[in-house]
Every structure is written in structure tokens, then in C-alpha cells.
Design a protein around this motif. Structure first.
Motif, PDB file in Angstrom:
ATOM      1  N   VAL A  98       0.671  -1.268  -0.077  1.00 24.94           N
ATOM      2  CA  VAL A  98       0.174  -0.052   0.119  1.00 24.94           C
ATOM      3  C   VAL A  98       0.942   1.223  -0.094  1.00 24.94           C
ATOM      4  O   VAL A  98       0.129   2.356  -0.329  1.00 24.94           O
ATOM      5  N   TYR A 144       2.909   8.939  -8.396  1.00 24.66           N
ATOM      6  CA  TYR A 144       3.162   9.356  -6.953  1.00 24.66           C
ATOM      7  C   TYR A 144       4.354   9.906  -7.106  1.00 24.66           C
ATOM      8  O   TYR A 144       4.304  10.962  -6.249  1.00 24.66           O
ATOM      9  N   THR A 183       0.370   3.871  -2.957  1.00 29.92           N
ATOM     10  CA  THR A 183      -0.931   4.460  -3.147  1.00 29.92           C
ATOM     11  C   THR A 183      -0.926   5.442  -1.973  1.00 29.92           C
ATOM     12  O   THR A 183      -1.585   6.610  -2.270  1.00 29.92           O
ATOM     13  N   THR A 185     -10.528   5.247  -5.146  1.00 31.97           N
ATOM     14  CA  THR A 185      -9.624   4.596  -5.851  1.00 31.97           C
ATOM     15  C   THR A 185      -8.463   4.065  -5.549  1.00 31.97           C
ATOM     16  O   THR A 185      -7.631   3.117  -5.660  1.00 31.97           O
ATOM     17  N   ALA A 186      -7.655   4.909  -4.578  1.00 35.40           N
ATOM     18  CA  ALA A 186      -6.672   4.682  -3.701  1.00 35.40           C
ATOM     19  C   ALA A 186      -6.892   3.446  -2.768  1.00 35.40           C
ATOM     20  O   ALA A 186      -5.976   2.640  -2.688  1.00 35.40           O
ATOM     21  N   ALA A 194      -7.094   0.330  -5.059  1.00 36.87           N
ATOM     22  CA  ALA A 194      -5.816   0.088  -5.711  1.00 36.87           C
ATOM     23  C   ALA A 194      -4.959  -0.454  -4.649  1.00 36.87           C
ATOM     24  O   ALA A 194      -4.352  -1.808  -5.096  1.00 36.87           O
ATOM     25  N   ALA A 195      -4.997   0.005  -3.225  1.00 38.62           N
ATOM     26  CA  ALA A 195      -4.236  -0.885  -2.376  1.00 38.62           C
ATOM     27  C   ALA A 195      -4.792  -2.048  -2.309  1.00 38.62           C
ATOM     28  O   ALA A 195      -3.868  -3.245  -2.098  1.00 38.62           O
ATOM     29  N   PRO A 239      -7.469   8.754  -9.703  1.00 39.06           N
ATOM     30  CA  PRO A 239      -6.470   7.809  -9.127  1.00 39.06           C
ATOM     31  C   PRO A 239      -6.054   8.311  -7.674  1.00 39.06           C
ATOM     32  O   PRO A 239      -5.565   7.567  -6.922  1.00 39.06           O
ATOM     33  N   TRP A 240      -5.861   9.840  -7.734  1.00 33.99           N
ATOM     34  CA  TRP A 240      -5.627  10.281  -6.307  1.00 33.99           C
ATOM     35  C   TRP A 240      -6.987  10.476  -5.296  1.00 33.99           C
ATOM     36  O   TRP A 240      -6.725  11.038  -4.347  1.00 33.99           O
ATOM     37  N   ASP A 259      -1.639  -0.506  -9.845  1.00 26.26           N
ATOM     38  CA  ASP A 259      -1.362   0.754  -9.825  1.00 26.26           C
ATOM     39  C   ASP A 259      -2.461   1.686 -10.001  1.00 26.26           C
ATOM     40  O   ASP A 259      -3.369   1.528 -10.601  1.00 26.26           O
ATOM     41  N   ALA A 260      -2.754   2.662  -9.133  1.00 28.49           N
ATOM     42  CA  ALA A 260      -3.978   3.503  -9.294  1.00 28.49           C
ATOM     43  C   ALA A 260      -4.386   4.123 -10.580  1.00 28.49           C
ATOM     44  O   ALA A 260      -5.422   4.019 -11.042  1.00 28.49           O
TER      45      ALA A 260
END
Length: 433
Positions: free
Chosen positions: A57, A255, A60, A160-161, A164-165, A155-156, A170-171
Motif C-alpha cells: 500500500v 506518485y 498508493t 480509487t486509492a 488500488a491498495a 486515481p488520487w 497501480d491506481a
């Protein structure tokens, strides 16, 4: 034994969070460790599980921290304000223009992925327009909330974060196939805005209120905002465009792009060391709060995977499912994403429910990305009517609307749009067919 403990752990965490007995950080960090010890694992082995989960994680969580800080600085420097004011001026007092502009303003404002900031920016600015034109504030909440929810798949953004985790992907890779879904979603919201606007215009047919002076409703100047003629303003715009290009091309880890972007933004806007520290501190609460939850969830994810609980629970659930249902479980859960999101907090939804759906679906050959996207669509669309999302109470407070009225007005619009978007995502192959 391990499967039973897994169910006890997951149900316990969900219950503790929903009943507000423990914060997500405490629940995710403490309960898995206790369960691990009860299962007979040594502290050293438990530590290995935790390390593995945190590793999964960390990228992310890093993305979330630096993206929130970056967009916070862009917002306080007023980068989006001229565009928002341009949209407000364009309404000329016509209800249909006001409702359409509401969708556009909310979508732009929510590019930073922070619900509270979006509500603070849009509702106070637009509510006077709605009141003067006698449009129900529930319509304002509906349009702002659902538009923000559709944009929230970036993605941020928090959901979604989290997804993704949990999925271990990848987000930005998770998000890109959802861009067509978001475009359709904004299109549907514009259509809904036209419907609300025409209805309001019919109500105002006998009253000449459509050409009111809009200047009073423009966003007030921010003390920290830059004038559009200032070179720093345009430097911020160019820097943001570069980051967006990186986002779409994947030329650099996202990131890392926000880490470097934040450093450049701080130097551009606040050359002094003390200024930089002060403005980081202003936005640190939003950034760190979610990152702490995400890192704590890494402990849960590491224990689930390392002990084999995920596989055990998935196998147990598969045994009681009708033949063939495992391959469409993610679609079923996605279709009920809006009502499920009203019952589960985002943390419980993505960190407790999603791992089980993920493992069952994986056993049936469904890609993990498809599972994550299916679960993202409905939950995001309806996040603004969820009683377990704190920013919802800010929104209804700003609009002066009771939660019951807001849910009654918006629920079926949210659920209907969520199902349409899920079906479209299935047709495009984003979540399988």
C-alpha cells in the motif's frame, strides 16, 4: 480454524467501524494482530505479514498524500477560480444554465478528490442562485454530490486509492479504463441538470427572474489567490498540465510526479522556508488522515494474505454460492454499490468487503482490476448520500437540507446512474462482460 478466525476478524472490524466503537486506524492496526496471535503465529511471523502488507500500500498512500497537498496549494492559489467564475457569469440567471453550470463547477472543483473542499467551494457559491431562482436546494445537493462522485474515480481520490491498495495494482492503471465511464457519467449528469433546469423554468414562467445580476454570486477573492496576470498563476497551470500529461502517458510513476510537482509548486508559490512549512501544515490533516488509514489497512491486507485467511474465506463462500455465480459476483456487488455504500464506510467497503469479493472472483478467473472497477463505480456514484461519510453532513449543513430529504430525493437518481455506468463499463470491457 484460520477460516473461522478470518470471518470473525472481518465481521468484527466491520461492526466496530459501523458502530463507531473504534476508528478505522485502530481497528485495522490492532484487530488483525490480535487475531494473528490467537491463530498461533509468532510475533516475528506476524511482523513479516505486516511488512508485506505495508509494502503493497505504500505507493498508493504516497500518491494520496502528495496529490492532496499539491491540489490544496493549487486551490488556495486560486488556479480554478477564474474558470469557476466564468461558468457562473455564463448562467445569466437562467435556471437551466444554472443547473448545467452546477455540474461543471462540481466536476472541476472535485478534481482534487476532497469531498469537503468540493462542497465548501460549490454549495455556498451556488445556493444563492438556487434560492433566487426558486430551485430546490435538494436539486443542488443531488447535482453536486453525484457529479463529485463520478469525478471521484480519479486515481488520487480516496476510493480509487483504497481499491488500488486492496487490489495490489497501480491506481492510474486502475483508473484509465474508467475514463469513458466518467465521460458518460458527466453526460448523464448534464442531462439530469437540463431536466431539473427545465422543470424550474416552467415554475418561473410567470416570474421575470431569469435575468438577475450574477455578479453578487461570483467566488469572492481569496487572500492567497494569484491574479491571472501573474506569472506564477500561469506557471501553476503549466505545471498541472504537465502532471496531467504524465498521468495519461504513464511516462513517470504518478506518485513520484506529484512528489516532484509538490516540491516545484512550493518553490514557485512560497519561496520562503517558513511559508512552505505553514502551507504544508494547512493541508496536512486531509492528506495524512487518509494515509494513516491506508497504511493501517496494509496490516489487515498483509494478515489476510499471509495467513491464508482470504483464500479460506473465499473457498468457504464459493461452496455456498450457486454454480457459476462466482464469475459475476463482482457485477452483483457493483450493481448494489450505491446501497452498500450507505451501509459500509469507504474503509470497510474497500478494506473489508472487497478482499472477499476479490478472492472469490479471482478463483473464477475474473481479473482483479475488473473487480476493483466494478466496486468503484456504484460506491463512488452514491457516496454523497451515505450516512457513514462525514463530508455528507457538511454538504447538507451548507445547503440547509435534512439528510432524510437529501436521500429521498437523490437515492434513485444515484442508483440508476450507477447501474447505467456499470452496464457501460461491462460493454467497454473495463469490468468484463
Amino acid at each position: 480454524m484460520i477460516t473461522t478466525l478470518g470471518f470473525v476478524m472481518m465481521l468484527g472490524i466491520i461492526a466496530l467501524i459501523l458502530l463507531k466503537r473504534l476508528t478505522p486506524v485502530v481497528a485495522f492496526a490492532l484487530v488483525p494482530v490480535v487475531i494473528c496471535m490467537l491463530a498461533g503465529y509468532t510475533p516475528a511471523k506476524t511482523g513479516e505479514f505486516i511488512k508485506s502488507g505495508l509494502t503493497s500500500v505504500a505507493p498508493t498512500a504516497t500518491l494520496f498524500i502528495f496529490a492532496i497537498l499539491y491540489f490544496g496549494i493549487m486551490r488556495e492559489r486560486g488556479m480554478f477560480d477564474p474558470l469557476v467564475n466564468l461558468l457562473i457569469r455564463s448562467t445569466r440567471g437562467k435556471p437551466m444554465r444554472v443547473t448545467v453550470v452546477t455540474v461543471l463547477v462540481a466536476a472541476i472543483a472535485h478534481l482534487d478528490g476532497v469531498g469537503a473542499a468540493t462542497f465548501l467551494l460549490t454549495i455556498p457559491a451556488l445556493l444563492p442562485l438556487y434560492q433566487r431562482l426558486k430551485i430546490s436546494p435538494t436539486a443542488l445537493l443531488c447535482l453536486v454530490g453525484l457529479s463529485a462522485g463520478i469525478v471521484n474515480m480519479v486515481p488520487w481520490g480516496g476510493p480509487t486509492a483504497r481499491a488500488a491498495a486492496t487490489a495490489g495494482v497501480d491506481a492510474s492503471a486502475l483508473w484509465l479504463p474508467l475514463v469513458p465511464v466518467q465521460i458518460l457519467g458527466i453526460g448523464l449528469m448534464l442531462a439530469l441538470a437540463v431536466y431539473f433546469g427545465r422543470k424550474a423554468e416552467r415554475n418561473l414562467a410567470a416570474e421575470n427572474l431569469q435575468h438577475s445580476d450574477m455578479s453578487a454570486y461570483l467566488l469572492p477573492p481569496r487572500a492567497t489567490a494569484l491574479p491571472t496576470g501573474h506569472w506564477r498563476y500561469w506557471a501553476n497551470v503549466i505545471l498541472t498540465l504537465i502532471i496531467l500529461v504524465i498521468l495519461f502517458t504513464g511516462a513517470f510513476p504518478l506518485y513520484a510526479a506529484f512528489m516532484v510537482g509538490l516540491a516545484i509548486a512550493l518553490l514557485l508559490n512560497y519561496p520562503g522556508v517558513e511559508e512552505q512549512s505553514q502551507h504544508i501544515a494547512v493541508h496536512a490533516k486531509d492528506a495524512l488522515q487518509m494515509a494513516l488509514v491506508m497504511l493501517a489497512a496494509g496490516i489487515l491486507l498483509g494478515v489476510l494474505k499471509g495467513t491464508g485467511m482470504s483464500n479460506g474465506m473465499a473457498t468457504a463462500l464459493i461452496d455456498i454460492l450457486p454454480n457459476g455465480s462466482a464469475s459475476v459476483l463482482h457485477l452483483i456487488v457493483g450493481a448494489f454499490g450505491v446501497p452498500l455504500g450507505m451501509l459500509f464506510s469507504p474503509d470497510a467497503y474497500y478494506f473489508a468487503l472487497m478482499p472477499i469479493v476479490r478472492d472469490i472472483s479471482l478463483s473464477a478467473g475474473v481479473p482483479v482490476e475488473a473487480v476493483a472497477r466494478a466496486m468503484l463505480i456504484g460506491e463512488n456514484t452514491g457516496f454523497s448520500i451515505s450516512p457513514v461519510v462525514p463530508s455528507v453532513y457538511l454538504a447538507i449543513g451548507l445547503a440547509g437540507v435534512e439528510l432524510r430529504e437529501h436521500i429521498k430525493f437523490t437515492f434513485f437518481w444515484a442508483w440508476g446512474i450507477g447501474i447505467i455506468l456499470l452496464a457501460f463499463a461491462s460493454l467497454t470491457g473495463a469490468i468484463g462482460g
